[in-house]
Write an enzyme that holds these catalytic residues in place. Structure first.
Site, PDB file in Angstrom:
ATOM      1  N   LYS A   1      73.279 -25.489  14.388  1.00 55.53           N
ATOM      2  CA  LYS A   1      72.822 -25.132  13.037  1.00 55.53           C
ATOM      3  C   LYS A   1      73.583 -23.976  12.395  1.00 55.53           C
ATOM      4  O   LYS A   1      73.107 -23.356  11.439  1.00 55.53           O
ATOM      5  CB  LYS A   1      71.306 -24.834  12.999  1.00 55.53           C
ATOM      6  CG  LYS A   1      70.446 -25.873  13.633  1.00 55.53           C
ATOM      7  CD  LYS A   1      70.824 -27.280  13.274  1.00 55.53           C
ATOM      8  CE  LYS A   1      70.508 -27.649  11.837  1.00 55.53           C
ATOM      9  NZ  LYS A   1      71.013 -29.037  11.558  1.00 55.53           N
TER      10      LYS A   1
ATOM     11  N   HIS B   1      78.553 -27.771  21.306  1.00 59.95           N
ATOM     12  CA  HIS B   1      77.714 -26.572  21.168  1.00 59.95           C
ATOM     13  C   HIS B   1      77.725 -25.768  22.472  1.00 59.95           C
ATOM     14  O   HIS B   1      76.938 -24.829  22.622  1.00 59.95           O
ATOM     15  CB  HIS B   1      76.265 -26.963  20.862  1.00 59.95           C
ATOM     16  CG  HIS B   1      76.051 -27.555  19.507  1.00 59.95           C
ATOM     17  ND1 HIS B   1      76.658 -27.077  18.374  1.00 59.95           N
ATOM     18  CD2 HIS B   1      75.263 -28.593  19.091  1.00 59.95           C
ATOM     19  CE1 HIS B   1      76.262 -27.795  17.332  1.00 59.95           C
ATOM     20  NE2 HIS B   1      75.428 -28.720  17.737  1.00 59.95           N
TER      21      HIS B   1
ATOM     22  N   ARG C   1      76.769 -18.076  12.573  1.00 56.33           N
ATOM     23  CA  ARG C   1      75.896 -17.838  11.412  1.00 56.33           C
ATOM     24  C   ARG C   1      74.873 -16.776  11.785  1.00 56.33           C
ATOM     25  O   ARG C   1      74.448 -16.715  12.953  1.00 56.33           O
ATOM     26  CB  ARG C   1      75.181 -19.153  11.076  1.00 56.33           C
ATOM     27  CG  ARG C   1      74.303 -19.111   9.853  1.00 56.33           C
ATOM     28  CD  ARG C   1      73.684 -20.478   9.598  1.00 56.33           C
ATOM     29  NE  ARG C   1      73.092 -20.550   8.281  1.00 56.33           N
ATOM     30  CZ  ARG C   1      72.431 -21.599   7.798  1.00 56.33           C
ATOM     31  NH1 ARG C   1      72.300 -22.690   8.543  1.00 56.33           N
ATOM     32  NH2 ARG C   1      71.926 -21.573   6.592  1.00 56.33           N
TER      33      ARG C   1
ATOM     34  N   SER D   1      67.045 -22.575  10.279  1.00 57.39           N
ATOM     35  CA  SER D   1      67.646 -23.906  10.187  1.00 57.39           C
ATOM     36  C   SER D   1      67.326 -24.736  11.441  1.00 57.39           C
ATOM     37  O   SER D   1      67.003 -25.926  11.351  1.00 57.39           O
ATOM     38  CB  SER D   1      69.161 -23.755  10.003  1.00 57.39           C
ATOM     39  OG  SER D   1      69.764 -25.005   9.848  1.00 57.39           O
TER      40      SER D   1
ATOM     41  N   VAL E   1      78.185 -31.687  -2.868  1.00 57.43           N
ATOM     42  CA  VAL E   1      79.017 -32.892  -2.657  1.00 57.43           C
ATOM     43  C   VAL E   1      78.780 -33.445  -1.254  1.00 57.43           C
ATOM     44  O   VAL E   1      78.633 -34.662  -1.071  1.00 57.43           O
ATOM     45  CB  VAL E   1      80.520 -32.596  -2.931  1.00 57.43           C
ATOM     46  CG1 VAL E   1      81.384 -33.791  -2.540  1.00 57.43           C
ATOM     47  CG2 VAL E   1      80.736 -32.242  -4.395  1.00 57.43           C
TER      48      VAL E   1
ATOM     49  N   PHE F   1      68.646 -33.172   6.530  1.00 57.71           N
ATOM     50  CA  PHE F   1      69.713 -32.534   7.307  1.00 57.71           C
ATOM     51  C   PHE F   1      70.400 -31.466   6.458  1.00 57.71           C
ATOM     52  O   PHE F   1      70.570 -30.330   6.887  1.00 57.71           O
ATOM     53  CB  PHE F   1      70.730 -33.570   7.813  1.00 57.71           C
ATOM     54  CG  PHE F   1      71.778 -32.911   8.642  1.00 57.71           C
ATOM     55  CD1 PHE F   1      71.541 -32.638   9.983  1.00 57.71           C
ATOM     56  CD2 PHE F   1      72.969 -32.473   8.080  1.00 57.71           C
ATOM     57  CE1 PHE F   1      72.477 -31.957  10.745  1.00 57.71           C
ATOM     58  CE2 PHE F   1      73.912 -31.797   8.832  1.00 57.71           C
ATOM     59  CZ  PHE F   1      73.668 -31.542  10.170  1.00 57.71           C
TER      60      PHE F   1
HETATM   61  P1  A3P Z   1      70.116 -25.186   6.443  1.00 58.26           P
HETATM   62  O1  A3P Z   1      69.167 -25.829   7.380  1.00 58.26           O
HETATM   63  O2  A3P Z   1      69.920 -23.705   6.352  1.00 58.26           O
HETATM   64  O3  A3P Z   1      70.164 -25.829   5.104  1.00 58.26           O
HETATM   65  P2  A3P Z   1      74.848 -27.880  11.597  1.00 58.26           P
HETATM   66  O4  A3P Z   1      75.837 -28.767  10.936  1.00 58.26           O
HETATM   67  O5  A3P Z   1      75.438 -26.920  12.565  1.00 58.26           O
HETATM   68  O6  A3P Z   1      73.709 -28.670  12.146  1.00 58.26           O
HETATM   69  O7  A3P Z   1      74.265 -26.904  10.478  1.00 58.26           O
HETATM   70  C1  A3P Z   1      73.446 -27.388   9.458  1.00 58.26           C
HETATM   71  C2  A3P Z   1      73.228 -26.279   8.473  1.00 58.26           C
HETATM   72  O8  A3P Z   1      74.444 -26.094   7.730  1.00 58.26           O
HETATM   73  C3  A3P Z   1      72.142 -26.610   7.466  1.00 58.26           C
HETATM   74  O9  A3P Z   1      71.593 -25.349   7.071  1.00 58.26           O
HETATM   75  C4  A3P Z   1      72.971 -27.239   6.355  1.00 58.26           C
HETATM   76  O10 A3P Z   1      72.332 -27.284   5.117  1.00 58.26           O
HETATM   77  C5  A3P Z   1      74.169 -26.299   6.366  1.00 58.26           C
HETATM   78  N1  A3P Z   1      75.330 -26.878   5.688  1.00 58.26           N
HETATM   79  C6  A3P Z   1      75.915 -28.072   5.902  1.00 58.26           C
HETATM   80  N2  A3P Z   1      76.910 -28.274   5.016  1.00 58.26           N
HETATM   81  C7  A3P Z   1      76.956 -27.174   4.230  1.00 58.26           C
HETATM   82  C8  A3P Z   1      77.755 -26.794   3.100  1.00 58.26           C
HETATM   83  N3  A3P Z   1      78.708 -27.596   2.614  1.00 58.26           N
HETATM   84  N4  A3P Z   1      77.522 -25.596   2.528  1.00 58.26           N
HETATM   85  C9  A3P Z   1      76.545 -24.775   3.002  1.00 58.26           C
HETATM   86  N5  A3P Z   1      75.758 -25.080   4.060  1.00 58.26           N
HETATM   87  C10 A3P Z   1      75.959 -26.281   4.657  1.00 58.26           C
END
Ligand code: A3P
Length: 307
Positions: free
Chosen positions: A59, A120, A142, A150, A243, A267
């Site tokens: 996440k 991971h 992060r 998240s 996007v 997601f």
């Molecule tokens: P949130 O749950 O805070 O929205 P992972 O890919 O490691 O599973 O992480 C998912 C997190 O990255 C989610 O956070 C998702 O919304 C965020 N995320 C994915 N694409 C993103 C983007 N283009 N810009 C900002 N955050 C993004």
């Protein structure tokens, strides 16, 4: 017609093995049971020198950096990157569901070089071969509280992850590293230290939010890909939150509802910095911060807006 039937058979087979898997410690790190069961295969994974590995604590923005990397390698050509979903384009090294489904390790053996994969795994569990072959690693970290929030929503929606339980208990579990892939604190700090010893590009989610084009330039330089500025700008646009949220090949829309319960969360949930302020009580924040300062004592790794 025949392929439609085999598709629906596969889905039925998959449905039959889906459940919230318990955590099993692997060298002290809690991993989902099917991963622990095939651990020897992960440990003995044979890397190739031109393998590229995207590493994150869950996440932290994995899918985001995967999309960026794929677009850089495709010179910004979205027709190429939109041919398959993220998880097909970049296998998830250690991930597997119980047989008869092939694991990512099986699939990776057939992927032509140069391969790009996601993991991971904390540094100490990375297959040795990846380090011996000096493979390039892109790491994204992060800030802990947003990462936790998240993860909490993801664990609710992902029906193969352990049940997160109530919010208060989840905060404690995260602090104690009793969540899949273990301690956030150990994960982010160890890769930070190891960036001095290996080919590791270390990125921060918050930096990507601040100036995405700047971070894309860092990635393309690390990958030694020559891209004109207009393509960098195209990639920044294509990997913006909205996007990607609208792109079924980058938003995990292809994962069936019996695995992702979208009534719990989506997601592409919010993609913001500082969302933790909407969830932590004052008492939770104080306890979290005291513990954070203790666990992160002495590190030169700093996240902004975290306390
Ligand atoms: P949130 O749950 O805070 O929205 P992972 O890919 O490691 O599973 O992480 C998912 C997190 O990255 C989610 O956070 C998702 O919304 C965020 N995320 C994915 N694409 C993103 C983007 N283009 N810009 C900002 N955050 C993004």
């Amino acid at each position: 017609m025949a392929s439609q039937k085999s598709n629906s058979d596969t889905l039925q087979q998959l449905k039959a093995v889906v459940r919230r898997f318990p955590l099993v410690p692997v060298h002290g790190v809690p991993l989902m049971e099917p991963i622990a069961q095939q651990w020897a295969r992960v440990e003995n994974f044979e890397a190739r020198p031109d393998d590229l590995v995207v590493v994150t604590y869950p996440k932290a923005g994995t899918t985001w950096i995967q999309e960026i990397v794929d677009l850089i390698l495709a010179n910004g050509d979205t027709e190429k990157t939109r041919q398959a979903p993220t998880q097909v384009r970049m296998p998830f090294l250690e991930y597997c569901v119980p047989p008869p489904f092939p694991s990512a390790i099986d699939r990776l053996a057939d992927v032509p070089s140069p391969r790009v994969m996601k993991t991971h795994l904390p540094f100490q569990l990375l297959p040795k071969s990846l380090l011996e072959k000096n493979c390039k690693i892109i790491y994204v970290a992060r800030n802990a509280k947003d990462n936790l929030v998240s993860y909490y929503f993801f664990d609710q929606m992902h029906l193969m992850q352990p049940d997160p339980g109530p919010w208060d208990g989840y905060v404690k579990k995260f602090m104690e590293g009793k969540v899949p892939w273990g301690s956030w604190y150990d994960h982010v700090q160890r890769y930070w230290e190891e960036r001095e010893n290996h080919r590791i590009l270390y990125l921060l989610y918050e930096d990507m939010k601040e100036d995405l084009a700047r971070e894309i330039r860092r990635v393309k330089d690390f990958l030694e890909v020559d891209l004109p500025e207009d393509i960098v700008q195209t990639i920044a646009h294509q990997t913006s939150f909205q996007v990607m949220k609208d792109n079924p090949m980058a938003n995990y829309d292809t994962v069936p509802d019996f695995i992702f319960d979208r009534t719990k969360s989506s997601f592409m949930r919010k993609g913001e910095v500082g969302d933790w302020k909407n969830y932590f009580t004052v008492a939770q924040k104080e306890a979290f911060d005291a513990d954070y300062l203790h666990k992160m004592k002495g590190t030169t790794l700093h996240f902004r807006d975290v306390l």
